[in-house]
Design a protein around this motif. Sequence first.
Motif, short mmCIF file in Angstrom:
data_model
loop_
_atom_site.label_atom_id
_atom_site.label_comp_id
_atom_site.label_asym_id
_atom_site.label_seq_id
_atom_site.Cartn_x
_atom_site.Cartn_y
_atom_site.Cartn_z
N PHE A 28 -4.95 14.21 0.35
CA PHE A 28 -4.38 15.16 -0.47
C PHE A 28 -3.03 14.33 -1.11
O PHE A 28 -2.64 14.20 -2.08
CB PHE A 28 -4.02 16.56 -0.19
CG PHE A 28 -4.91 17.50 -0.29
CD1 PHE A 28 -5.58 17.79 -1.74
CD2 PHE A 28 -5.75 17.96 0.91
CE1 PHE A 28 -6.55 18.75 -1.71
CE2 PHE A 28 -6.60 19.00 0.85
CZ PHE A 28 -6.99 19.41 -0.62
N ILE A 38 -7.65 17.00 -6.62
CA ILE A 38 -7.86 18.20 -5.60
C ILE A 38 -9.56 18.55 -5.45
O ILE A 38 -10.01 18.78 -4.62
CB ILE A 38 -7.13 19.23 -6.26
CG1 ILE A 38 -5.50 18.85 -5.84
CG2 ILE A 38 -7.57 20.47 -5.40
CD1 ILE A 38 -4.60 19.91 -6.49
N TYR A 158 -3.71 20.63 2.08
CA TYR A 158 -3.08 20.72 0.96
C TYR A 158 -1.46 21.05 0.89
O TYR A 158 -0.67 20.36 0.39
CB TYR A 158 -3.68 21.57 -0.09
CG TYR A 158 -2.98 21.57 -1.57
CD1 TYR A 158 -3.21 20.56 -2.30
CD2 TYR A 158 -2.14 22.56 -1.86
CE1 TYR A 158 -2.61 20.49 -3.76
CE2 TYR A 158 -1.74 22.60 -3.09
CZ TYR A 158 -1.77 21.70 -3.95
OH TYR A 158 -1.24 21.47 -5.10
#
Length: 193
Positions: A28, A38, A158
């Motif tokens: 990420f 993503i 993330y």
Amino acid sequence: MTLAVVLSALGLFAATNIDDLLMLSIFFARGAGQKGAIWKIVLGQYAGFTAILAISVLLALGVELLIRPEWIPLFGLIPIAMGLWFIYVHLRGKDHDPEEDAQGKAISFRAVSVVSFAHGGNNIGLYVPVFANVEISTMLIYCAIFIVLDGLLLYLAYVVARHPLVARTFHRWEHIIYPTVLIGVGALILAGG
């Protein structure tokens, strides 16, 4: 579905996948600002993890596959090769086109899914005995819980990657962190861990 099955699935997932948090956070962080990164990371992780679950289920059901359990540590060669390639490209020169550098940092579905599978391939050895000792319906409950938890793991990775301190550190030291983690993960896989 009993509480024991849910707790067992939670514990097994945590024990076998917590190290993925680091790898996914690195993906990420590396993909920050890249269009579609993503989704490539999410879909790649799910593809690799689903392959691990599918192989585990098939082996638990007694289906012989082309992948023999003693070959699983050899999957460690994949992230090692990727880490060494990254070092080679980085050392090849600071004198080439910055646009070419940006393309070299691009996150791909294939890279994420392959690293995910290679990194988690050793989990097959833990999932098979558990799956082999439960009913098919319970095995499917395990898999469903694992898929949901994988989504949570992706979200946590993330969030970690977007933390300002992590993002700055990764941006500054990416040329060391990324290949070191890949090579380290590959070495652990080769060692059977």
